[in-house]
Design an enzyme around this catalytic site. Structure first.
Site, PDB file in Angstrom:
ATOM      1  N   ASP A 293       1.706  -0.256  18.380  1.00 32.56           N
ATOM      2  CA  ASP A 293       2.071   0.766  17.398  1.00 32.56           C
ATOM      3  C   ASP A 293       2.355   2.099  18.085  1.00 32.56           C
ATOM      4  O   ASP A 293       3.353   2.763  17.801  1.00 32.56           O
ATOM      5  CB  ASP A 293       0.935   0.923  16.375  1.00 32.56           C
ATOM      6  CG  ASP A 293       1.211   1.995  15.341  1.00 32.56           C
ATOM      7  OD1 ASP A 293       1.879   1.707  14.338  1.00 32.56           O
ATOM      8  OD2 ASP A 293       0.767   3.143  15.551  1.00 32.56           O
TER       9      ASP A 293
ATOM     10  N   LYS B  24       6.045   4.264  18.378  1.00 34.58           N
ATOM     11  CA  LYS B  24       6.180   5.676  18.022  1.00 34.58           C
ATOM     12  C   LYS B  24       6.678   6.494  19.213  1.00 34.58           C
ATOM     13  O   LYS B  24       7.538   7.367  19.058  1.00 34.58           O
ATOM     14  CB  LYS B  24       4.845   6.211  17.513  1.00 34.58           C
ATOM     15  CG  LYS B  24       4.415   5.595  16.185  1.00 34.58           C
ATOM     16  CD  LYS B  24       3.024   6.026  15.789  1.00 34.58           C
ATOM     17  CE  LYS B  24       2.626   5.434  14.448  1.00 34.58           C
ATOM     18  NZ  LYS B  24       1.241   5.791  14.054  1.00 34.58           N
TER      19      LYS B  24
ATOM     20  N   VAL C 163       6.490   8.020  12.401  1.00 33.89           N
ATOM     21  CA  VAL C 163       5.734   8.442  13.582  1.00 33.89           C
ATOM     22  C   VAL C 163       4.500   9.248  13.200  1.00 33.89           C
ATOM     23  O   VAL C 163       3.386   8.911  13.588  1.00 33.89           O
ATOM     24  CB  VAL C 163       6.621   9.258  14.554  1.00 33.89           C
ATOM     25  CG1 VAL C 163       5.794   9.742  15.744  1.00 33.89           C
ATOM     26  CG2 VAL C 163       7.799   8.426  15.031  1.00 33.89           C
TER      27      VAL C 163
ATOM     28  N   THR D  58       0.822  -1.215   0.000  1.00 31.63           N
ATOM     29  CA  THR D  58       0.000   0.000   0.000  1.00 31.63           C
ATOM     30  C   THR D  58       0.855   1.263   0.000  1.00 31.63           C
ATOM     31  O   THR D  58       0.653   2.173  -0.807  1.00 31.63           O
ATOM     32  CB  THR D  58      -0.929  -0.001   1.223  1.00 31.63           C
ATOM     33  OG1 THR D  58      -1.740  -1.178   1.188  1.00 31.63           O
ATOM     34  CG2 THR D  58      -1.823   1.223   1.217  1.00 31.63           C
ATOM     35  N   VAL D  59       1.858   1.324   0.898  1.00 30.11           N
ATOM     36  CA  VAL D  59       2.678   2.525   1.011  1.00 30.11           C
ATOM     37  C   VAL D  59       3.672   2.625  -0.140  1.00 30.11           C
ATOM     38  O   VAL D  59       3.817   3.686  -0.770  1.00 30.11           O
ATOM     39  CB  VAL D  59       3.409   2.553   2.370  1.00 30.11           C
ATOM     40  CG1 VAL D  59       4.422   3.691   2.416  1.00 30.11           C
ATOM     41  CG2 VAL D  59       2.406   2.704   3.499  1.00 30.11           C
TER      42      VAL D  59
ATOM     43  N   GLU E 280      10.730  10.385   9.012  1.00 33.08           N
ATOM     44  CA  GLU E 280       9.552  11.229   9.284  1.00 33.08           C
ATOM     45  C   GLU E 280       8.260  10.419   9.229  1.00 33.08           C
ATOM     46  O   GLU E 280       7.367  10.585  10.069  1.00 33.08           O
ATOM     47  CB  GLU E 280       9.486  12.367   8.260  1.00 33.08           C
ATOM     48  CG  GLU E 280       8.362  13.358   8.486  1.00 33.08           C
ATOM     49  CD  GLU E 280       8.603  14.269   9.680  1.00 33.08           C
ATOM     50  OE1 GLU E 280       7.947  14.045  10.724  1.00 33.08           O
ATOM     51  OE2 GLU E 280       9.441  15.175   9.579  1.00 33.08           O
TER      52      GLU E 280
END
Length: 332
Positions: free
Chosen positions: A201, A205, A132, A13-14, A129
């Site tokens: 998750d 972060k 998070v 997806t990313v 970047e």
């Protein structure tokens, strides 16, 4: 015009969003930055995904080896997710002399000091970047704040999936499992939502943010973590009756010479800005000794914001190299 060879590790997806953004915006980015970003490789378990992302068939590989051996690859963009093999690939890319950009909060949070040390030794960039805040310019803001300020507290909503679920429970009156199913239907939650709903998750972060602020690696295992699976409709209703909301809050506070860290669902007063962060949006408060409290708010997840952050990091990696490396004490 400088051409920058890039390789994508992961074309899900990313990774696909990165490829598509560069296809749609490549000319505009080149005009703005003077850099032409050329995706030379896409590594995926299934090569057809590389072609589906709009990359040529010859760019597909199931191995990282040809990427590391290609002298024209300047930046490796990692979008695999999970600790392994991603952490190993990040280290190998740095050792091979590539700048590295990643969206991987788990691998980074667990191997932060080691990866920064390798990047410093090889004089290569390691930028994250997207790991998070996704679309929130959090690392850039934090770099500026830390140049003058001492950050004494980090507090925020850093997981969009859980915030969406809690918002649905509060505003629609639905039960947790129904809200989770809606989050999955909209693509906010994975088929296995454990990492989000159990707070892992958010802990990853918070680990990255706290490590940057502390100047040493704070492993996510140090974080007192509790997810949202035990939050009941009665607790949600009680919070609304009191004029506030239940939110999954990640917090790190400097006390008595050390950091106290937690990720918990808690009641947030209606007078608090975080009580009004809805759906899948994120917000992070940074309390500093000079400027006071700064709040950064925006889309903390999603393929488009994450891809934008990754591409911005590619540009910064080429422009600034290791100058943007954080100062993390390898000894902890």
């Amino acid at each position: 015009m400088q051409t920058v060879g890039v390789a994508l590790l992961g074309v899900g997806t990313v990774g696909s969003a990165v490829a598509k953004t560069l296809q749609d915006k490549g000319d505009e980015l080149a005009r703005r930055t003077g850099l032409r970003i050329d995706v030379r490789w896409g590594m995926a378990r299934h090569p057809e995904r590389v072609v589906a992302a709009g990359l040529p068939e010859h760019a597909a590989t199931t191995s990282i080896d040809p990427i590391l051996e290609d002298p024209d690859v300047v930046v490796v963009v990692e979008a695999l997710g999970g600790e392994e093999p991603a952490a190993t690939y990040l280290k190998r890319a740095l050792l091979a002399g590539k700048h590295v950009v990643t969206a991987n909060k788990e691998a980074l949070s667990k191997h932060f000091a080691e990866l920064v040390a390798v990047a410093r030794e090889r004089q290569r960039a390691l930028l994250f970047e997207a790991s998070v805040g996704a679309g929130i310019p959090l690392m850039a803001s934090l770099r500026q704040l830390l140049s003058v300020n001492r950050v004494e507290r980090i507090r925020g909503i850093v997981n969009g999936t859980t915030n969406f679920i809690l918002t649905m429970m509060a505003e629609e009156g639905v039960a947790y499992h129904d809200a989770l199913r809606e989050a999955q239907r909209r693509g906010y939650a994975e088929p296995d939502p454990t990492a989000d709903v159990e707070g892992f998750d958010a802990a990853y972060k918070l680990s990255i943010l706290a490590s940057l602020v502390a100047g040493r690696h704070i492993h996510p295992e140090r974080i007192d973590r509790r997810g949202i699976t035990s939050v009941t409709p009665d607790q949600i209703l009680d919070a609304r009756t009191r004029g506030g909301a239940v939110k999954l809050i990640a917090e790190a506070v400097y006390k008595n010479g050390d950091w106290e860290l937690r990720v918990h669902p808690v009641f947030v007063s209606g007078n608090d800005l975080l009580a009004h962060v809805r759906l899948n949006l994120n917000a992070i408060e940074l309390t500093c000794d000079r400027v006071g409290t700064v709040v950064l708010y925006g889309p903390g997840a999603g393929p488009a914001p994450t891809a934008a952050a990754l591409i911005a990091d590619v540009i910064d990696a080429v422009r600034f190299g290791p100058a943007l490396l954080p100062r993390i004490d390898p000894a902890g």
